[in-house]
Design an enzyme around this catalytic site. Sequence first.
Site, PDB file in Angstrom:
ATOM      1  N   ASP A 186      47.299   5.695 -59.932  1.00  0.00           N
ATOM      2  CA  ASP A 186      47.127   4.307 -59.515  1.00  0.00           C
ATOM      3  C   ASP A 186      46.932   4.246 -58.005  1.00  0.00           C
ATOM      4  O   ASP A 186      47.286   5.167 -57.255  1.00  0.00           O
ATOM      5  CB  ASP A 186      48.306   3.438 -59.947  1.00  0.00           C
ATOM      6  N   HIS A 211      50.014  10.681 -59.026  1.00  0.00           N
ATOM      7  CA  HIS A 211      49.797   9.336 -59.583  1.00  0.00           C
ATOM      8  C   HIS A 211      48.332   8.963 -59.480  1.00  0.00           C
ATOM      9  O   HIS A 211      47.662   9.273 -58.485  1.00  0.00           O
ATOM     10  CB  HIS A 211      50.666   8.287 -58.874  1.00  0.00           C
ATOM     11  N   GLU A 243      53.080   4.398 -59.483  1.00  0.00           N
ATOM     12  CA  GLU A 243      53.760   4.834 -58.251  1.00  0.00           C
ATOM     13  C   GLU A 243      53.637   3.801 -57.143  1.00  0.00           C
ATOM     14  O   GLU A 243      54.593   3.557 -56.400  1.00  0.00           O
ATOM     15  CB  GLU A 243      53.187   6.177 -57.796  1.00  0.00           C
ATOM     16  N   ASP A 247      44.886   9.392 -51.642  1.00  0.00           N
ATOM     17  CA  ASP A 247      46.160   8.967 -52.218  1.00  0.00           C
ATOM     18  C   ASP A 247      45.917   8.365 -53.595  1.00  0.00           C
ATOM     19  O   ASP A 247      45.660   7.194 -53.720  1.00  0.00           O
ATOM     20  CB  ASP A 247      46.806   7.932 -51.285  1.00  0.00           C
TER      21      ASP A 247
END
Length: 901
Positions: free
Chosen positions: A471, A469, A536, A503
């Site tokens: 985002d 992801h 996500e 992340d």
Amino acid sequence: MAHLLPTLTLDGHGGAPPTSLNATTPTIFHKIQNQPSILAILVSDFKLYAGTQNGDLLVWSLETYELLSTVNAHRGSVLCLCLSIDKTILFSSAGDAIVNVWCTKTLDRLYSIYSAYDVGDVFSVVYSQDLQTVYLGAQNTSIQWYDLSQKDIRPPPDPKLHPSYRNHRFFDSKGPTGVSTPRPLSASETRAFGGQDLEIDREHIIQYAHYGYVYCMLLSRGLDADNADAETLISGGGDGIVKLWSLDSGESGALSEEISLENGDGSVLSMALDGTVLYTGRLEGDVNVWDLDTRQLIRTVKAHNADVLALAVGYGLLFSGGSNGITKIFNSRHEDINRWRAHDHLILASAVASFKSNEIYVTGGNDGCIAIWDISECVNRPGRGSRISDEQLVLSLEKLVSYRTVSSKPDYAQDCRRGASYLRNLFKQLGARTELFSTKDSRNPVVFARFRGKNKGLAIGKTIMFYGHYDVVAAENREETWYANPFEMQGVNGYLYGRGVSDNKGPILAALYAAADIAAEQQLNSDIVFLVEGEEESGSRGFQEAIKENKQIIGDVDWILLANSYWLNDDIPCLTYGLRGVIRATIEVASERPDLHSGVDGSQLINEALKDVIALLARLTGPNGEVNIPGFYENIPAMTREEDAMYEAISRTLLRNNPDLGDAESLTASFKARWREPSLTIHRVDNSGPANSTIISRVAKADLSLRLVPNQTTAEVKRKLLKALEVAFDHLNSSNELTIKIEHQAEPWLGDPKNEIFQTLEKAVMEVWGSKGHERRISSPAKKRASKDLSNGLKSPKLPPATSSTLSSGGGGLSHTDMARSKDDTKSQKQRPSQRPLYIREGGSIPAIRFLEQEFNAPAAHLPCGQASDSAHLDNERLRLLNLYNSRKIFKKVFQELPLR
């Protein structure tokens, strides 16, 4: 591979200048923060060496900027570093009147060279490999030398004459009482380095080589008209004179003065040689340019309004660093083409080199910082660099981080779109076919990409899917809790800092570049498809529908791979085979009446909304944290012996590296509770009305979540939760109205550690990390924060469980990873076999993983890329460069080998 630069001159001697120049200010590629001043810098093939004010010799990896070694090299400041031509021997000189000689492979001290006289600081050192002779320039104005080929036939020195035993004229002088201050360390303690002591012959000294300190020296070839291979020593001193010395190969490298180059009284503080052109940096900012063929001063350049303490040449450019922290670049016509502030204060050392086809300029200063500058834009060379190099990976990550792809805030919707478009274009540039899958309600799109494989042999028709992801969670930094702007990625001390680096943008690009590597090599055996969503962090809104609508485009999938989590600590690689599921819910109790004043209207006759919410929450959990929802623990599988052994093995491994974690039984119980047991958490309680203590609120609400484990389904747990709350609310006999809203849900996931994808990952992790990932590292925070007493003097009899913060050895601060080890420990590490990664489960949830498994009927596996101290979702999120690069290597191996199983 870093290498010393070819001879290129600024005025036409010795080589052609670059094809073109660009005045773009160099960007800082990485920063290394160190407390003491950096006084000396040296760049080798794969390593960066630095000498510090407190006498340390520091060594970093040029690839990952990890601190590889710290050696307490000298009692005084390290003033100069020199490397032999074959790069096997390193020389360091310092303010303790000693030149130490080190093995570059082991950093064992081989020799300690010193003078029979008190020479003061040794400012400069050079080494002639042809003559095996070391030359040093000293504070007492002398130049001295030692022939290492004679070390075993000369008589051993008198230990009492070692500088450690001598009285210092200032520090050991007697005070008014006739007593000198005792030394803080004994002579034996300061000499515990090993190696052979070598005393310079009294005949191998030129006293008063300059009428001032001998600040700098260089060795050069080609200056002797009669012997082109002969070496010449060039020295610069505090008397403002440059001297050229011939070396006598028959007399242990004895020096004879050939010529003096005089120009003014300003001290020569730094020198750089480009072919037969010599640049000298002087007091008050002048740089003199000498033609050593004709022994003439070509010109004087007013480079700075401050002392020129560092000079370096490369790529036809001159780099000068001043005591005001400013760096300037001059072209072949001695024109100032670039300038910028490189340090807050003095620039004390610099070097120009190349590493993996990238041009770098390294500076060190008294601000305790080493800066690595990307000067590629200043040197536009044809065919330079690679679009899939590690450096390009970092630059791509920097660009991706700059997009504020915060899915939870509508204000960033446009940034999310731009981030998705950039990622799609990057896939295109690296050889993939791409599309953007739209989502319902105009949520952020899903980036789809496919690398086409050869599909031959065992890999026919096979496809690997990578899920990630783009985002991120919000990072406003309004209170300036980040070290820098969270959306301007910065490299510091071997880590990349920025929102999303760990992340999940870093792992995505590691997988992308791994696939691009194989495609460029034409070794891609199967198709690799990427699904990178943009929701996500907000519950994967619209993701499932988008995948179902485009399933025909995606096609069949054989394996699913993701990388969206972290190691248990900072040292040991892991593989994740299980995640808990989640149900997030909001409980709201509302009254028909307005907000009231408790003094005017408060009584037991009023059914207060906040009381009702608190009563409901109290029914959900017991005194020991157990969940009191009827039937909640049904169908949870019992612990098997094999699983129990895995947990015990994890605890033993972690305690072996960090005994401070406590006892094995408590640690194991903590992991079981976090990973394989369900839980309920109350996140916040809110109420209507003004924020004062006299209001009876009309509305009260609470946010809570339940973490689920395999054999629990969201549908069944949701039904039980709703029923439990409704029954409990009925028992309250309240006139208020209860509303329960399910905000988000995700199924738990449990993989099979014995299947082919996990076994392929395990093999790749062991090959890439070896035993390196299992070394104990000690992080030293840049600044120590005062701790707060939160207990009010009360001690809890219950031991706190292990958390991600206690398991990490760092804590996310700007830190070095201290890899300095003893010789015996270093040897044992080399002999240590590769160890298996830890197989772990996690307490968090990823909505897409179980959905993708079910939708494509394919097994999934999870490769954590980051460390426990990465601070994902927190301030100062980071990712270690070594983890980024090694993750890329692991993905490459898995993409190549998995289809052949």
